[in-house]
Design an enzyme around this catalytic site. Structure first.
Site, PDB file in Angstrom:
ATOM      1  N   GLY B 218       1.804  -2.394  -2.911  1.00 52.01           N
ATOM      2  CA  GLY B 218       0.488  -2.543  -2.029  1.00 52.01           C
ATOM      3  C   GLY B 218      -0.399  -1.669  -2.507  1.00 52.01           C
ATOM      4  O   GLY B 218      -0.556  -1.549  -3.598  1.00 52.01           O
ATOM      5  N   SER B 219      -1.312  -0.858  -1.481  1.00 50.19           N
ATOM      6  CA  SER B 219      -2.400  -0.155  -2.024  1.00 50.19           C
ATOM      7  C   SER B 219      -2.179   0.960  -2.632  1.00 50.19           C
ATOM      8  O   SER B 219      -3.162   1.646  -3.086  1.00 50.19           O
ATOM      9  CB  SER B 219      -2.904   0.194  -0.618  1.00 50.19           C
ATOM     10  OG  SER B 219      -3.546  -1.050  -0.093  1.00 50.19           O
ATOM     11  N   VAL B 220      -0.799   1.466  -2.877  1.00 50.52           N
ATOM     12  CA  VAL B 220      -0.653   2.810  -3.856  1.00 50.52           C
ATOM     13  C   VAL B 220      -0.845   2.230  -5.127  1.00 50.52           C
ATOM     14  O   VAL B 220      -1.379   3.374  -5.943  1.00 50.52           O
ATOM     15  CB  VAL B 220       0.603   3.470  -3.368  1.00 50.52           C
ATOM     16  CG1 VAL B 220       1.014   3.960  -2.102  1.00 50.52           C
ATOM     17  CG2 VAL B 220       1.743   2.527  -3.772  1.00 50.52           C
ATOM     18  N   PHE B 221      -0.986   1.051  -5.227  1.00 52.42           N
ATOM     19  CA  PHE B 221      -1.322   0.719  -7.017  1.00 52.42           C
ATOM     20  C   PHE B 221      -2.799   0.885  -7.084  1.00 52.42           C
ATOM     21  O   PHE B 221      -3.142   0.810  -8.194  1.00 52.42           O
ATOM     22  CB  PHE B 221      -0.727  -0.767  -6.943  1.00 52.42           C
ATOM     23  CG  PHE B 221      -0.830  -0.996  -8.357  1.00 52.42           C
ATOM     24  CD1 PHE B 221       0.215  -0.609  -9.174  1.00 52.42           C
ATOM     25  CD2 PHE B 221      -1.833  -2.034  -8.921  1.00 52.42           C
ATOM     26  CE1 PHE B 221       0.240  -1.147 -10.457  1.00 52.42           C
ATOM     27  CE2 PHE B 221      -1.765  -2.325 -10.129  1.00 52.42           C
ATOM     28  CZ  PHE B 221      -0.798  -1.923 -10.916  1.00 52.42           C
ATOM     29  N   LYS B 222      -3.534   1.045  -6.148  1.00 49.36           N
ATOM     30  CA  LYS B 222      -4.887   1.232  -6.478  1.00 49.36           C
ATOM     31  C   LYS B 222      -5.332   2.372  -7.013  1.00 49.36           C
ATOM     32  O   LYS B 222      -6.479   2.431  -7.844  1.00 49.36           O
ATOM     33  CB  LYS B 222      -5.889   1.217  -4.925  1.00 49.36           C
ATOM     34  CG  LYS B 222      -5.881  -0.205  -4.468  1.00 49.36           C
ATOM     35  CD  LYS B 222      -6.548  -0.132  -2.783  1.00 49.36           C
ATOM     36  CE  LYS B 222      -6.421  -1.371  -2.278  1.00 49.36           C
ATOM     37  NZ  LYS B 222      -6.709  -1.292  -0.848  1.00 49.36           N
TER      38      LYS B 222
END
Lengths: 458, 484
Positions: B218-222
């Site tokens: 999810g967004s931690v990959f941002k």
């Protein structure tokens, strides 16, 4: 004129035998101490008593040999004593591991069987002055062998681990096929010495090999049928191999014809193929042999895999007597005593044991070569080959050279029938070797000069 | 008849030589293979015959062997079995060593490893009882305990690293289990525990922090996408990029929406820093398409994606899809589609940002102690890779601080220190509650700890879960324990 004739009297070798036997007993004593020290850290209290029995047994054989067969081969007794002693020590060691002490253990029973076996052996040595007497009983021996082989199929029969090779008399179980080994060797020797010329000479030439006439092949076919019979009805792969191998080997020695070996092996291969198709237990054996460590192999015959793991744990020098875990393998004192020894004595130890067997076989065959009568040659060859096949089939079975079978390692493995038979076998071999080595009655030059005497006048 | 008898004796010689050969094969040439076979009772018993080494944390054993009267001679004891279940694993008699350090360092603990040759030699000379080597771990019991308590009965994992060295400070995976019955000397007890643990649908034996079904980040990959953008040079933290309410995806009917209604900024524009702070999907989706799959795969690889790591337990490599269409590039930019990660990998991303762009090799064993407790070897911090330039990591640190100060990650804040981090709320199937993520490090200006937290299926919050609200407080508790 006096001619200077000196006869060379071959060494009897009885003193060598005594020395070597003492050495063998010494090795056994050391091994026995070894086990005790590994188990409890002390020298066994009854050391002299227990090893004394074995020493007394060996000494008795030695003395009878001095008395009745003074030219007998001097190497045979020490080898057999050592093998028997090593077996006893290993069985005792497994007794201790299983929590049995000496008086209730298998080792004591094995020792009693050894005593009985030696008793019979001594009786044979004393009663049988000349092995050629046995030739008179050629067909009696053949018939008796068949009866013994078939006995387990009668109501006396008793099945152990799926092999129907035992008979039970009261509390007493016995493998009659063991005795049949000797009887068959006598029968084959007597039969072949009569018919060898016919079997060797008459025949047709095919591809440069002279094959026998069909009508002469009767006995071979009978032996083949008997072997197949044992395999299928008694589930005894080992005895089958033994009977058939013995017959083919003796046939070859008698006729000097390689064609018999070709025919025999052909028949064996064909029979094996047919039996493999129809008998599920033979298929299982083969599966265990080829895929020992597969899941199914482990399930069907985990004991083989466990035995091999025991050998691997032993390595080159072994764990030392009393310091391994041979009891993890099922039947560690009988069918798998070889892996027990391999685990604790290592590769070095079992090389020594295999060499002892090789030496024993060599002495037997040497006696056969030294003999002058055909029957004796064949009998000695047959009896020796019985020993050799047993060793090969047992050790080959547990080390995956051939499928595992139910024969016992001669003199070492736990089992009364086998001990009795093998000691008897050795007694006959000793008797034969005495003949082989004994010089011709001495030629007395003095008799030449004496005037011819009239012995009888009519 | 003599000639055939001689030939027969030759045959017997050949047969006996075969026996010598087969015995040699079994006892010498092939023996190692046979000894190492699973289920070899003798090898198992042999390993019990000498004292197995201890597993230590701060000098205190969490796994040790005590003498017994039975055949096996030694009983394995775990002093805090549930707290450290996935770290110790078990050394079962029936099922062998498994699960954690017990399996990964079995050679050292049992004393079989060749590295211990010298120790064995001196031990024999000095007359010491032969025993296995002991292992001192990098785990900090205070942090481990805080992570364990904060995660509580929720399924998930927490990993804490020292970003400067790669030392693993905490490794928690829930549900945990009790290894004690697995090391029972009673086969029935062993079997029952083994079967119930293996048939449990919650799969307690799986160490979720490094193995098992990998999680979508999810967004931690941002953080990875942002690092790729900053490294590219076209963008900085102040660059303005598109941030509409819905991003048009080429070649598809559907667009990529934000998780909150509306655009990320006025005129559908947003700065890179603000996009990370508010976890703007459309902006990062756009970035993903601009950067392309190769650039993102490359950047992820620099963080350690795709590496076969051993900490010493084997870590499943985290992965990006091999082929992506532009629409999928947008999805990957926000950590959806086929991106799969381990919590350890996510912690490594944060620690790279914390450590001026350098990823240190994660490790669990601090030192190996010989049978006389002298140090045999010490783990030296080792650089695994360089993920980015210090300039990039500085900018990323600023951006991640904003996330915790006034973005989606305010619940991960720790009073008295500045925390840099990123939340994630990962969809992993229609109708299923999302996985809640948080990763970050603290203190932001002098990092001492990097953390990754994942709570499966939203934990107690279920469908209401957000990374910030569910995983954020867990991270805060872990950091607090570390910095106090």
């Amino acid at each position: 004129m006096r001619r200077a004739i000196t006869t060379i009297t071959p060494a009897r070798g009885r003193n060598v035998e005594l020395l070597l036997t003492a050495l063998a007993i010494g090795v056994v004593i050391l091994a026995y101490i070894n086990v005790s020290v590994a188990e409890s850290g002390t020298v066994p209290a009854d050391l002299l008593g227990h090893t004394g029995i074995l020493a007394a047994i060996a000494l008795a054989v030695h003395l009878v040999l001095r008395w009745r067969a003074s030219y007998a081969d001097p190497i045979i007794l020490p080898i057999v004593t050592l093998l028997n002693g090593i077996g006893l020590v290993m069985i005792h060691r497994l007794d201790l591991a299983a929590g049995r002490d000496f008086s209730s253990g298998l080792a004591l029973r094995q020792l009693v069987w050894t005593g009985l076996g030696v008793g019979i052996a001594l009786a044979v040595l004393i009663a049988l002055r000349d092995h050629r007497v046995l030739r008179r009983y050629t067909y009696t021996a053949g018939l008796a062998a068949l009866v013994f082989i078939a006995l387990p199929l009668t109501p006396l029969g008793h099945s152990v681990y799926g092999a129907k090779i035992w008979i039970k008399l009261g509390a007493f179980t016995f493998q009659p096929a063991e005795i049949a080994k000797i009887l068959l060797a006598v029968f084959f020797a007597g039969y072949l010495v009569q018919t060898r010329d016919m079997l060797a000479l008459a025949g047709h030439k095919v591809l440069g090999i002279t094959f026998p006439r069909a009508r002469d092949m009767g006995p071979l076919v009978i032996a083949w049928l008997a072997a197949a019979f044992v395999l299928v009805l008694e589930n005894d792969f080992g005895t089958t191999l033994l009977i058939f191998g013995l017959f083919v080997a003796m046939l070859y020695v008698a006729t000097e014809r390689i064609s018999w070996v070709v025919l025999g092996l052909g028949l064996a291969a064909g029979g094996a193929l047919v039996v493999y198709q129809f008998a599920s237990h033979v298929q299982t054996r083969v599966l265990c042999w080829t895929d020992t460590f597969s899941e199914e192999g482990m399930q069907q015959c985990g004991q083989l895999a466990t035995g091999i793991m025991g050998m691997a744990a032993g390595g080159i020098s072994g764990t030392g007597l009393g310091r391994g875990r041979p009891w993890l393998t099922p039947l560690p004192e009988s069918d798998f005593i070889f892996t027990s020894l391999a685990e604790e004595l290592g590769l070095i130890g079992i090389f020594a044991i295999i060499m002892l067997y090789a030496l024993l076989v060599e002495r037997g065959l040497r006696s056969a070569i030294g003999l002058r009568d055909g029957f004796g040659k064949l009998l000695a060859t047959g009896l020796t080959f019985v020993l050799a096949i047993q060793v090969f089939v047992v050790i080959g079975g547990v080390t995956r050279v051939i499928p595992l079978t139910g024969l016992t390692l001669p003199f070492i493995a736990y089992g009364g029938s086998s001990l009795l038979t093998n000691w008897t076998l050795v007694a006959i071999l000793l008797r034969i070797s005495d003949h082989a080595r004994r010089p011709e009655p001495e030629f007395d030059p003095a008799s030449m000069d004496a005037p011819t005497q009239m012995v009888k006048a009519r | 008849m003599n000639q055939p008898i001689r030939r027969l004796s030759m045959l017997v010689s050949v047969l006996f030589v075969l026996l010598l050969g087969s015995s040699t094969w079994i006892q010498v040439l092939g023996s190692q293979d046979i000894n190492d076979r699973p289920g070899n009772r003798r090898t198992q018993l042999e390993s019990y015959a000498r004292e197995r080494g201890q597993i230590l944390i701060g000098g205190r054993p969490i796994a040790s062997s005590t003498p017994t009267d039975d055949d096996l001679q030694w009983q394995r004891v775990y002093s805090d079995p549930r707290l450290y279940s996935h770290i110790t694993g078990w050394n079962s008699f029936t099922y062998g060593p498994g699960g954690g350090i017990e399996q990964a360092e079995d050679g050292l603990l049992s004393g079989r490893d060749d590295k211990l040759f010298y120790d064995r030699l001196t031990g024999t000379i000095a007359g010491r009882e032969p025993k296995g080597a002991s292992l001192e771990l990098t785990i900090n019991p205070k942090i481990q305990k805080a992570a364990d308590e904060a995660l509580g009965d929720q399924r998930g994992a927490v990993v804490a690293l020292d970003p400067r060295t790669g030392a693993i400070l905490a490794m928690v995976s829930h549900p945990e289990f009790d290894p004690t019955p697995l090391v029972s000397h009673d086969p029935a007890v062993e079997k029952k525990a083994w079967e119930s643990l293996n048939s449990d649908p919650a799969r307690p034996l799986v160490n979720r922090s490094i193995t098992g079904n990998l999680y979508p980040p999810g967004s931690v990959f941002k953080i990875v996408t942002a690092a790729a953008a900053l490294e590219d040079g076209q963008w900085s933290e102040d660059s303005t990029i598109p941030g509409p309410a819905v991003l048009d995806l080429p070649q598809t009917e559907v667009g990529l929406p934000n998780s909150h209604p509306g655009a990320c900024g006025p005129d559908d524009k947003v700065t890179l820093a603000a996009a990370l702070q508010d976890s703007c999907n459309t902006a990062f989706g756009w970035l993903g398409m601009q950067l392309g799959g190769d650039a993102m795969r490359q950047q992820a690889g620099k963080f350690g994606f795709g590496d076969d790591l051993e900490v010493p337990m084997k870590v499943t490599p985290s992965t990006l899809p091999a082929q992506m269409s532009p629409a999928q590039e947008a999805q990957v930019g926000i950590g959806q589609y086929d991106v799969r990660v381990t919590p350890l990998q996510v912690a490594m991303v944060s620690s790279a940002v914390a450590n001026d762009g350098v990823v240190m090799k994660p490790h669990l064993v601090q030192s190996v102690l010989g049978s006389d407790l002298s140090t045999i070897s010490e783990t030296k911090p080792e650089q695994l890779s360089k993920a980015m330039e210090p300039k990039t990591s500085d900018q990323l640190t600023d951006m991640m601080k904003l996330v915790v100060e006034r973005g989606t990650g305010t619940q991960a804040a720790v009073s008295g220190t500045s925390v840099a981090g990123k939340t994630g709320t990962a969809e992993h199937g229609a109708g299923l509650p999302p996985h809640a993520w948080f990763t970050g490090f603290a203190p932001a200006d002098n990092p001492q700890i990097a953390v990754a937290v994942v709570v499966e299926d939203g934990g107690r919050a279920g469908n209401e879960a957000y990374g910030g609200s569910v995983a954020g407080p867990i991270s805060a508790a872990v950091m607090k324990a570390a910095l106090q």
